[in-house]
Design an enzyme around this catalytic site. Structure first.
Site, mmCIF file in Angstrom:
data_model
loop_
_atom_site.group_PDB
_atom_site.id
_atom_site.type_symbol
_atom_site.label_atom_id
_atom_site.label_comp_id
_atom_site.label_asym_id
_atom_site.label_seq_id
_atom_site.Cartn_x
_atom_site.Cartn_y
_atom_site.Cartn_z
ATOM 1 N N GLU A 79 -12.882 -2.019 11.847
ATOM 2 C CA GLU A 79 -12.872 -1.447 10.677
ATOM 3 C C GLU A 79 -14.002 -1.760 9.715
ATOM 4 O OE1 GLU A 79 -9.019 -1.806 8.689
ATOM 5 O OE2 GLU A 79 -9.720 -0.702 6.791
ATOM 6 N N GLU A 107 0.729 -1.352 0.115
ATOM 7 C CA GLU A 107 -0.005 0.047 -0.124
ATOM 8 C C GLU A 107 0.859 1.288 0.053
ATOM 9 O OE1 GLU A 107 -2.727 -0.856 3.376
ATOM 10 O OE2 GLU A 107 -4.123 -1.888 1.948
ATOM 11 N N ASP A 151 -8.341 -9.165 3.634
ATOM 12 C CA ASP A 151 -8.274 -7.641 4.600
ATOM 13 C C ASP A 151 -9.353 -7.795 5.482
ATOM 14 O OD1 ASP A 151 -7.214 -5.339 5.528
ATOM 15 O OD2 ASP A 151 -7.431 -4.182 3.988
HETATM 16 O O1 GCW Z 1 -7.142 -2.822 5.904
HETATM 17 C C1 GCW Z 1 -6.253 -1.773 5.908
HETATM 18 C C2 GCW Z 1 -6.382 -0.520 6.262
HETATM 19 C C3 GCW Z 1 -5.345 0.387 6.486
HETATM 20 C C4 GCW Z 1 -4.253 -0.635 7.117
HETATM 21 C C5 GCW Z 1 -3.839 -1.813 6.214
HETATM 22 C C6 GCW Z 1 -2.985 -2.508 6.968
HETATM 23 C C7 GCW Z 1 -2.732 0.510 8.681
HETATM 24 O O2 GCW Z 1 -7.625 -0.092 5.434
HETATM 25 O O3 GCW Z 1 -5.634 1.354 7.103
HETATM 26 O O4 GCW Z 1 -3.023 0.548 7.306
HETATM 27 O O5 GCW Z 1 -5.019 -2.562 6.189
HETATM 28 O O6 GCW Z 1 -3.423 -3.375 7.653
HETATM 29 O O7 GCW Z 1 -1.709 -2.281 6.847
#
Ligand code: GCW
Length: 840
Positions: free
Chosen positions: A416, A309, A388
């Site tokens: 989340e 990311e 995720d």
């Molecule tokens: O789920 C995603 C989240 C990000 C997060 C990433 C991760 C901290 O939306 O906010 O970053 O995973 O786990 O690295």
């Protein structure tokens, strides 16, 4: 006011019925460590507890243990234990195995007890009957004290104790995603308890209290900053600040850790490279780590998110994650530190047109070939699912793909993708399924809980990591019931064999007291809540159909499609699901050991709940249950919304049985959740109806006879707006008040005279506080300010919420008028009104 008074009197009467514990204001700060005064009957059984407390050694950790014991017993029984250093009469005795052995040489100690494990036993010391809490290490003694106090709080028998408890995995950590400026990524309970304006907070009281909570559930490490790490965390000038956090953690046995950015040697160290194999980079990490340990001798280690990311990583230099991990791990090794390297590495620029591309494959594709290449103090931290933190995912195949490498599972306590602590969603139910899942590695019984404990391949370390994200809110996580998730994570990290039922009961008892009705009701709500959330959000393993590129909160069905993030569900007018089979799909299923691969590879054997994760099917495909996919989508969403409404009913049965403020706080949240579940239900059902063209066999979808759309009302000043995506507003439209300072929307009531419940569906953005007023004819019946905090700056699925007006007397011909007063960028937006005849 009158109504209030009435409730107050009733409350006092009811109180007398079930015990005399006052329903005092409870901020939630003490969480499950309230040590509330026990009812007389429960208290009686602890009359025989020794009145003395002997702590055999002197150390900060044992001081905490001593203080906790005194505090707990005092709170629950009213008695103050007398502290001493040696056994002179009957006593509760705290000490390490060595100290107990010295005090009671004749006592046979359990041989297999290791590290954080503890023993609670009733035995003689110097001829006196004592209750002993012991462990090889001081930290274990503290854990034993918490376990003993938990028993008392829940009314368990503590006479004749002889109980050995051993944690499953050595490393039980929480990660916080706190930024140095005090914000928290995916945090839903206020600002950071650690950082403020670029520095560590001057007042670390809350951090210390957090460490105490963590210790009480056996958590032994905490990473305090975001995995999207700010390199400044390692600045030499920052280290003394970190040392202050370590100080408040230490007395609770929680080791401090930080997330680090791989480019730190360049950004912070002024090198022209961060190539992990560059000798200058190696040296940079070595000296940096040395400096840390000079100030924090019990420092836990680092967490690394790299090549993910947008984070920098070893790929910039053609190096592997193992190259990067080992360099840092070798710097930590002489000091006893560990390195968690996250397997959450994937390309977020995938070509969605290529049906063979699959983000789910990434972790295994990258890390499995490196098995055996990581040093022994590296742990690969693997999210439970291949995508995720979705409400439903299969277990990550990488959990079964490392035999010569330490691994840990990463769970997400912060909600989340599961309602962001505005919705009730008890996650241990999901975690049980993950931890118990048998991956059949090499054809053997290899449940995830054994793999991550390092038991299957006899690894030196294993880990369970939970992303917690508590904040400055008094009750830590925002929703008072969300703390069950933090509690549950700790309990499962210690003992993954605990069932979610046991955890829910324990937590409820500790948090609300032993009133059977409360324990039963809250436990039932908790246990139903994850499935409920899944039901009204994402079906059959298609993943949470949320706004993937934005808030991760409300519905956003197409947000996952036609972009490179790879959370595709590939729904079109004919069907839905990702073909991940070996024969025709992305071959992701082939990453599992054969037995599991076969299970998911065949459309006949894929379990319904994961069907759309593994298979692309037409809407008319029949599930094992016999239902078609499309009808399942409709039914589950209606069921989910109904279940959410039921939470409100269940909670209402607890009025006066739980503290009033807490009751009110939870009620407001549950009512909101029930309304938002309808927003979700309608968005998904309407979208699939339009996309598939197949009607709901039960005729519910798209038919809302009780609704009056705002855009169809008589408007003065208000104008009709399109909401995007269309499915996030009823009829795809709403109204907004843009040009004037006040607008009205009205309609005539034409149904039978009676008492009605009116729900006003409106949009509450965080960039304004509009005001709404409701009139029936000249009667002013309600008004409110739209000042909730949703993650939204425009009308849509994140901001859609409702106001309920009950007991409204209406007669045919009445004019119902809504007055909207816009504020800032929030234009008093409205979606619809729903009128239902009251059942009473
Ligand atoms: O789920 C995603 C989240 C990000 C997060 C990433 C991760 C901290 O939306 O906010 O970053 O995973 O786990 O690295």
């Amino acid at each position: 006011m009158l109504r209030r008074l009435h409730i107050g009197i009733l409350g006092v009467l009811l109180l007398g019925g079930w015990g005399l514990e006052p329903l005092h204001a409870d901020t939630g700060q003490d969480a499950w460590l309230r040590y509330a005064s026990l009812e007389a009957a429960a208290r009686a059984q602890y009359e025989s507890l020794p009145a003395n407390l002997v702590v055999l050694e002197d150390s900060p950790l044992l001081n905490s243990a001593q203080g906790e014991m005194i505090r707990g017993v005092k709170g629950m029984t009213g008695k103050t234990l007398l502290a001493g250093k040696s056994v002179q009469e009957r006593a509760i005795v705290l000490g390490t195995l060595a100290a107990i052995h010295a005090a009671a040489p004749g006592l046979a100690l359990p041989s297999a007890l290791e590290a954080d494990g503890f023993w609670l036993v009733t035995a003689q010391v110097r001829g006196f009957d004592c209750l002993i809490v012991t462990s090889p290490r001081e930290r274990g003694v503290l854990y034993g004290v918490f376990a003993l106090l938990s028993k008392v709080a829940r009314g368990d028998n503590v006479a004749g104790l002889n109980e050995v408890r051993q944690p499953s995995a050595a490393l039980r950590w929480v990660d916080q995603w706190d930024n140095l400026n005090g914000s928290i990524e995916r945090g839903y309970a206020g600002p950071s308890i650690f950082f403020e304006k670029g520095s560590v907070r001057a007042d670390l009281t809350r951090a210390g209290e957090y460490a105490r909570l963590l210790a009480s559930i056996g958590i032994n490490g905490c990473t305090i900053n975001n995995v999207n790490a700010d390199p400044r965390i390692l600045d030499d000038g920052f280290l003394p600040q970190l040392a202050r956090v370590a100080d408040v953690f230490r007395v609770w046995g929680v080791q401090l850790a930080v997330s680090v950015d791989l480019s730190s040697p360049k950004v912070l160290g002024n090198l022209d490279s961060f190539d992990p194999l560059d000798p200058r980079v190696i040296e940079w990490w070595r000296t940096k780590v040395e400096k840390i340990y000079r100030q924090i001798p019990d420092f836990g280690g680092f967490v690394v998110k790299a090549d993910s990311e947008g984070r920098s990583g070893p790929s910039s230099y053609g190096r592997t994650p193992a190259d990067a991990a080992n360099v840092i791990a070798r710097a930590l090794k002489p000091h006893g530190g560990v390195l968690f390297y996250r397997a959450f590495v994937y390309d977020h620029h995938l070509d969605w047109r290529n049906l063979k591309n699959d983000r789910a494959r990434a972790a295994y594709d990258i890390f499995h070939p490196l098995d055996g290449k990581f040093d022994d103090n590296v742990i690969i931290q693997i999210k439970y699912g291949p995508i995720d933190f979705q409400a439903r995912e299969p277990v990550s195949p990488l959990l079964g793909g490392l035999e010569k490498t330490n691994e840990g599972v990463e769970l997400q306590i912060t909600q989340e993708y599961t309602g962001q602590q505005r919705h009730l969603c008890f996650l241990p139910t999901m975690w049980n399924g993950i931890l118990d899942f048998d991956l059949r590695v090499n054809g053997h019984t290899t449940p995830v809980k054994d793999l991550v404990a390092g038991k299957v391949f006899h690894r030196p370390s294993g880990a369970l990591v939970g992303v917690a994200n508590v904040g400055m809110d008094a009750n830590w996580l925002g929703h008072p019931l969300a703390m069950a998730n933090l509690y549950g994570f700790g309990r499962l990290a210690w003992n993954p064999n605990l069932s979610s039922e046991m955890i829910a009961e324990e937590w409820t008892g500790l948090t609300f007291g032993t009133d059977r009705v409360v324990v039963k009701t809250v436990t039932a709500m908790l246990l139903a809540s994850w499935r409920t959330y899944e039901n009204y959000t994402g079906p059959l393993g298609a993943q949470t159909l949320t706004d993937i590129t934005g808030s991760h909160y409300g519905p956003g069905i197409e947000s996952s499609e036609r972009n490179g993030w790879g959370q595709w569900h590939r729904a079109d007018h004919e069907g839905i699901g990702m073909d991940r089979t070996v024969a025709t799909g992305t071959s992701f299923a082939g990453q599992y050991p054969p037995a599991i691969r076969d299970l998911y590879d065949s459309i006949q054997t894929t379990p319904d709940e994961l069907l759309l994760f593994f298979q692309h099917v037409p809407y008319t495909f029949r599930l094992h249950s016999g239902k078609t996919v499309i009808q399942y989508i409709y039914d589950s969403h209606y069921e989910g919304a109904e279940q959410a409404a039921d939470f409100v009913r269940q909670w209402k049965s607890l009025e006066h049985r739980v503290p009033d403020e807490l009751y009110a706080d939870v009620l407001v949240r549950l009512e909101y959740q029930a309304g938002h579940a309808i927003v979700w239900r309608d968005a998904i059902c309407n979208w699939f109806l339009r996309t598939s063209g197949i009607p709901d066999a039960k005729g519910r979808v798209g038919n809302h006879p009780d609704r009056i759309e705002a855009e169809e009302m008589h408007l003065k000043g208000y104008s009709v707006m399109d909401v995007t995506p269309w499915e996030n507003a009823s009829g795809g439209k709403g109204i907004e008040c843009v040009k004037t300072s006040a607008c009205t929307a009205s309609f005539r009531f034409e149904r039978a005279a009676g008492i009605y419940e009116m729900n006003v569906q409106y949009f509450d953005q965080n960039n304004g506080e509009s005001k709404f007023r409701i009139f029936v004819g000249d009667r002013h019946v309600d008004e409110w300010i739209a000042n909730d905090h949703f993650p939204a700056t425009r009308p849509g699925g994140d901001s859609s919420t409702r106001r309920r007006i009950s007991g409204l007397a209406l007669r045919p011909g009445d004019e119902i008028r809504i007055e909207g007063i816009p504020d800032g960028a929030e234009h008093a937006p409205l979606d619809y009104v729903e009128l239902r005849a009251s059942t009473k």
